[in-house]
Write a protein that holds these residues in place. Structure first.
Motif, PDB file in Angstrom:
ATOM      1  N   ARG A   1      24.304  54.235 -30.494  1.00 40.42           N
ATOM      2  CA  ARG A   1      22.752  55.168 -31.252  1.00 40.42           C
ATOM      3  C   ARG A   1      22.870  55.780 -31.591  1.00 40.42           C
ATOM      4  O   ARG A   1      22.355  56.047 -32.393  1.00 40.42           O
ATOM      5  CB  ARG A   1      21.350  54.529 -30.143  1.00 40.42           C
ATOM      6  CG  ARG A   1      21.387  54.161 -28.982  1.00 40.42           C
ATOM      7  CD  ARG A   1      20.529  54.015 -28.376  1.00 40.42           C
ATOM      8  NE  ARG A   1      20.172  52.606 -27.497  1.00 40.42           N
ATOM      9  CZ  ARG A   1      19.386  51.840 -27.775  1.00 40.42           C
ATOM     10  NH1 ARG A   1      18.291  52.711 -29.005  1.00 40.42           N
ATOM     11  NH2 ARG A   1      18.967  50.874 -27.496  1.00 40.42           N
TER      12      ARG A   1
ATOM     13  N   ASP B   1      23.313  57.329 -35.946  1.00 39.77           N
ATOM     14  CA  ASP B   1      22.087  57.893 -36.406  1.00 39.77           C
ATOM     15  C   ASP B   1      22.802  59.076 -37.183  1.00 39.77           C
ATOM     16  O   ASP B   1      23.510  60.139 -36.855  1.00 39.77           O
ATOM     17  CB  ASP B   1      20.923  58.845 -35.032  1.00 39.77           C
ATOM     18  CG  ASP B   1      20.144  59.574 -35.418  1.00 39.77           C
ATOM     19  OD1 ASP B   1      19.761  60.258 -36.163  1.00 39.77           O
ATOM     20  OD2 ASP B   1      18.802  59.583 -33.921  1.00 39.77           O
TER      21      ASP B   1
ATOM     22  N   ARG C   1      21.092  61.619 -38.557  1.00 40.86           N
ATOM     23  CA  ARG C   1      21.252  62.944 -37.827  1.00 40.86           C
ATOM     24  C   ARG C   1      22.037  63.848 -36.711  1.00 40.86           C
ATOM     25  O   ARG C   1      21.518  65.515 -37.061  1.00 40.86           O
ATOM     26  CB  ARG C   1      19.437  63.410 -36.910  1.00 40.86           C
ATOM     27  CG  ARG C   1      18.130  62.379 -37.433  1.00 40.86           C
ATOM     28  CD  ARG C   1      16.733  62.874 -37.052  1.00 40.86           C
ATOM     29  NE  ARG C   1      17.195  61.147 -35.749  1.00 40.86           N
ATOM     30  CZ  ARG C   1      16.843  60.847 -35.320  1.00 40.86           C
ATOM     31  NH1 ARG C   1      14.848  61.772 -34.705  1.00 40.86           N
ATOM     32  NH2 ARG C   1      16.262  59.954 -34.484  1.00 40.86           N
TER      33      ARG C   1
ATOM     34  N   HIS D   1      18.158  58.984 -27.271  1.00 43.45           N
ATOM     35  CA  HIS D   1      19.196  58.394 -27.014  1.00 43.45           C
ATOM     36  C   HIS D   1      19.524  57.936 -25.952  1.00 43.45           C
ATOM     37  O   HIS D   1      19.673  56.221 -25.330  1.00 43.45           O
ATOM     38  CB  HIS D   1      20.685  57.998 -28.242  1.00 43.45           C
ATOM     39  CG  HIS D   1      19.709  58.038 -29.587  1.00 43.45           C
ATOM     40  ND1 HIS D   1      18.593  57.418 -29.950  1.00 43.45           N
ATOM     41  CD2 HIS D   1      20.769  59.098 -30.371  1.00 43.45           C
ATOM     42  CE1 HIS D   1      18.856  57.893 -31.579  1.00 43.45           C
ATOM     43  NE2 HIS D   1      19.534  58.350 -31.771  1.00 43.45           N
TER      44      HIS D   1
END
Length: 132
Positions: free
Chosen positions: A27, A31, A33, A89
């Motif tokens: 995850r 991501d 970000r 996450h």
């Protein structure tokens, strides 16, 4: 449930922790970000350290031997909001691997206690520097 049963035991032991950690890193690395913090990292080593860390903080028969959190994250420029994203996450990975709400909360409380050692940039300092 036995009184001396640990969160580690309730998670399902080492293999279950590995499953949570693999899901968690999948995850995080997907991501945009936060992935930039991991681009030059050995993710195999990171996963192994995370398994050791999660096992230790959940009462498993493991002692965490990695760097302390401040040293391990020094110079990474991790922001408060990025910490929150990564913790989210972890929460999702725990939930999707069948960890109870109560045990997820315990793990996340332990992780939250580490926020001051990991975060280098708080949103208030980000705002302050943006307006300076």
């Amino acid at each position: 449930m036995s009184e001396d049963e640990t969160v580690f035991d309730r998670l399902g032991g080492h293999e279950a922790v590995e499953s949570v950690v693999n899901d968690f890193y999948d995850r995080v690395l997907d991501d945009e970000r936060v992935v930039h913090h991991f681009e030059d990292s050995n993710t195999t080593e990171l996963r192994a350290h995370q398994v050791q860390f999660i096992s230790a903080v959940t009462g498993g028969p493991v002692e965490y031997s990695g760097d302390d959190m401040r040293a391990a994250h020094s110079g990474m420029g991790i922001t408060d909001s990025e910490f929150t994203v990564v913790a989210g996450h972890l929460d999702t990975a725990l939930a999707e691997n069948g960890v109870s709400d109560e045990d997820r909360e315990r793990v996340l409380e332990t992780v939250e206690e580490l926020r001051p050692e990991i975060v280098e940039i708080t949103e208030s300092s980000e705002t302050g520097s943006a307006t300076s």
